[in-house]
Design an enzyme around this catalytic site. Structure first.
Site: not given
Ligand code: GLC
Length: 666
Positions: A278, A320
């Protein structure tokens, strides 16, 4: 042929020939669990989909023995690079199925629904965060990395779930949310009370003034005004790239790295097959930079990779990284960082191409992002649990996309659009299928967001991104068949609004309806997974003069697939230069129909509006002009011969020349 379904809110663009009333398949299973052959015989009067359904249910009932048989068929499904052949289903345990009727989905409920996921045809599940958390950011604010949120179950439930998924040949990818923790994590509590400069304090990033890293952008623009917040206990500012309740961990502290290695081992020991990393671009911050994608961040990633490599060489890391193309690519490293990364550069361009009826945005971005290290693979997606992010498109493109897909301000959040796929596309079945055809045929492993396989809608009146996180719609029963709890106890209300209401859009109905989106999705996934070129093949774009038509070849180990997509609302024709394939016969991959043989001259394809074709190229001598291709050659071992479409026999003309164009080969 398209028409509006009054009962689904989704128009039907295609009635495909292999579908059937799946209830009949269910009956067949009831007849004799464990006897696949008898089940097939019983069902022989039914069409192929019913049989597929029956077979998968029988497999589920007869356990590993049958599952192993199925596994053996999927020859590309093994080995450390399994993720290249993955079709991933993304879900939140709390949204899926509530087994104890407290209004919140749980692992026991999810385990009960594994057969549904298996039957859809996917072979990996990505679980959104399920750890202990105050849930101020839907679980991305973790207060204990080694505990399950009690509302979702226990560690034993989790272990059982993973085992049950593995028994069905489904891999499990979980979240590694380590850019930040919750401010209620004991580490933060300890840090704010520890003396400045101590190792405990330095688990997080502190400042006396809150002036540092001023070039870093704010991500949650609608709710935060600064990346620094004042902590009255520590009497200092702490750094956070997201909500103020999510303090960023300090990756310059070796103790933090040690904690993360410990976490990796903990979850790998529980059987997890991969991690979604993440918010990975923001791990490290430095003054004078925008604190994204820094060299130091990549060094941390390399450490994480070498640790998982040591513990479990087949564990996948999925980044991500919502970044411009070059920076997104950097998360593959030289093959020594993440094996997968979400294709953020491509996603918004799919929506631009569809709206503008122009293939260029897609071709352009794929050309820029095609060179990956060997073992690496893109993760393709159309929607997910967040807003459809428009952070990385130009201002002009963002305005355009807002204008087309989110006319009302309520549909927007931060720099994105909080809608699901079906609502973005106005419930238009043709466009939903078209976008899915891209998801399943472009270069990468597709990720399906739960509920999108049935065309679930959203609720823009819910806060934050909750509108796209509502309960899975299983049936027309109370609470969408998701839970028997009182309505007020549900973690979120199910969708009840008009065309997308759960009594209209739900799994039960779509299982029964031969032409439903759900059955169409099962079919396209089946076709995709039967042809390794989709998962592993090279992609080569053709360049017909008509730019409303997107055409590409996917080729791998002697298999060549031709995908042609009409992005326009109206019928289009395109001339494709396929001279290199002269003499081959394209065979339509859903039905097995042979198309006219390819010649040196341009090959003309015509398509109705928003339609696509997948064609497999066969050497002419492998195609019987009267009957298409042998069934085995289409790689669809589950289809009994009786259900294989047989093209009408060509009329013999004088001189013995057939009028079936496929037979007029050179
Ligand atoms: C990522 C997740 C999102 C979250 C963010 C902070 O982007 O996909 O849902 O709010 O991280 O953790």
């Amino acid at each position: 042929m398209s028409g509006l379904r009054a009962d689904s809110g989704i128009s039907i663009a295609r009635i495909w020939p292999y579908s059937a009333d799946l209830r009949a398949g269910d009956k067949a299973v009831g007849a004799e669990p464990g006897d696949l052959r008898r089940c097939s015989l019983f069902a022989s009067a039914l069409s192929a989909t019913a049989i597929l359904h029956a077979q998968s249910l029988v497999e589920d009932m007869s356990g590993c023995r049958k599952a192993k048989k199925a596994r053996a068929k999927d020859t590309h499904d093994r080995g450390p690079d399994w993720y290249k052949d993955a079709v991933i289903y993304q879900l939140h345990v709390r949204a899926f199925y509530d087994s104890n009727n407290d209004g919140v989905g749980d692992f026991c409920g999810l385990a009960e629904k594994l057969d549904y996921i298996k039957d859809l045809g996917v072979n990996a599940i990505w679980l959104l965060p399920f750890y202990e958390s105050p849930l101020r950011d839907d679980g991305y604010d973790i207060s204990d990395y080694k505990a399950i949120n009690p509302a979702y179950g226990t560690l034993d439930d989790f272990r059982d779930f993973v085992e049950a998924a593995h028994a069905r040949d489904i891999r499990i990818i979980t979240e590694l949310v380590v850019n930040h923790s919750s401010d209620q994590h004991p580490w933060f509590e300890r840090a704010r009370n520890a003396p400045p400069g101590s190792p405990e304090r330095d688990y997080y990033v502190w400042s006396e003034t809150g002036d540092e890293f001023e070039k870093a952008r704010i991500i949650f623009l609608d709710s935060e005004v600064s990346n620094w917040s004042w902590d009255p206990v520590a009497k200092a500012y702490y750094w956070h790239r997201f909500y103020a309740c999510q303090p960023d961990l300090n990756f310059d502290n070796p103790l933090v790295i040690r904690e993360i290695k410990d976490l990796l081992k903990f979850w790998l020991d529980l059987g997890v097959d991969g991690f979604r990393l993440d918010a990975v671009p923001y791990l490290v911050e430095r003054d004078g930079t925008n604190s994204e994608n820094l060299r130091e961040t990549h060094s941390v990633l390399k450490l994480i990779r070498s640790e998982v490599e040591r513990l479990r060489p087949d564990c996948v890391l999925l980044a991500e990284a919502n970044q411009p193309p070059e920076s997104t690519l950097s998360y593959f490293g030289k093959g020594d960082e993440c094996q997968m990364a979400f294709h953020f550069p491509l996603m918004p361009r799919l929506f631009i191409a569809l709206a503008q009826e122009d293939r260029e945005p897609i071709v352009d971005i794929i050309e820029q992002t095609r060179a990956l290290p060997d073992a690496c693979q893109w993760a393709l997606f159309l929607r997910n649990h967040d807003e459809l992010t428009l952070e990385m498109v130009t201002e002009e493109e963002r305005k355009y996309l807002w204008h087309v897909y989110a006319t009302h301000r309520r549909l927007r959040i931060n720099l994105g659009i909080r809608r699901r796929l079906a609502t973005l596309l106005n419930g238009d079945r043709r466009r939903i299928e078209l976008m899915n055809s891209l998801l399943f045929s472009l270069n990468g492993s597709p990720v399906i967001y739960y509920g999108d396989e049935i065309g679930m809608g959203d609720n823009p009146f819910l806060g934050d991104r909750d509108g796209v996180r509502t309960p899975m719609q299983w049936s027309a029963d109370r609470n969408a068949g998701f839970s028997c709890a009182d309505y007020v106890d549900l973690y979120l209300p199910p969708i009840e609004h008009r065309f997308f209401a759960y009594d209209i859009v739900n799994v039960d109905e779509q299982r029964k309806m031969r032409s439903s989106l759900l059955n169409w999705m099962r079919w396209i996934i089946k076709v995709r997974r039967s042809h390794p070129a989709f998962a592993r093949g090279e992609i080569t774009f053709l360049a017909p003069a008509n730019k409303k038509v997107l055409a590409y070849l996917r080729s791998y180990e002697g298999e060549t697939l031709l995908c042609v997509i009409n992005l326009s609302e109206t019928a289009q024709a395109a001339e494709l230069d396929l001279a290199e394939w002269a003499g081959c016969v394209p065979v339509e991959m859903f039905g097995g129909c042979a198309f006219p043989a390819i010649r040196e001259e341009p090959y003309t394809i015509t398509l109705p509006g928003r339609e696509f074709l997948w064609l497999k190229l066969f050497p002419a001598d492998q195609v019987d002009p009267a009957r298409g291709v042998p069934h085995e050659a289409m790689d669809r071992p589950d289809l009994p011969a009786a259900d294989k479409p047989v093209p009408p026999r060509p009329r013999e003309k004088e001189g013995g020349r057939s009028d079936n164009p496929a037979s007029n080969r050179k």
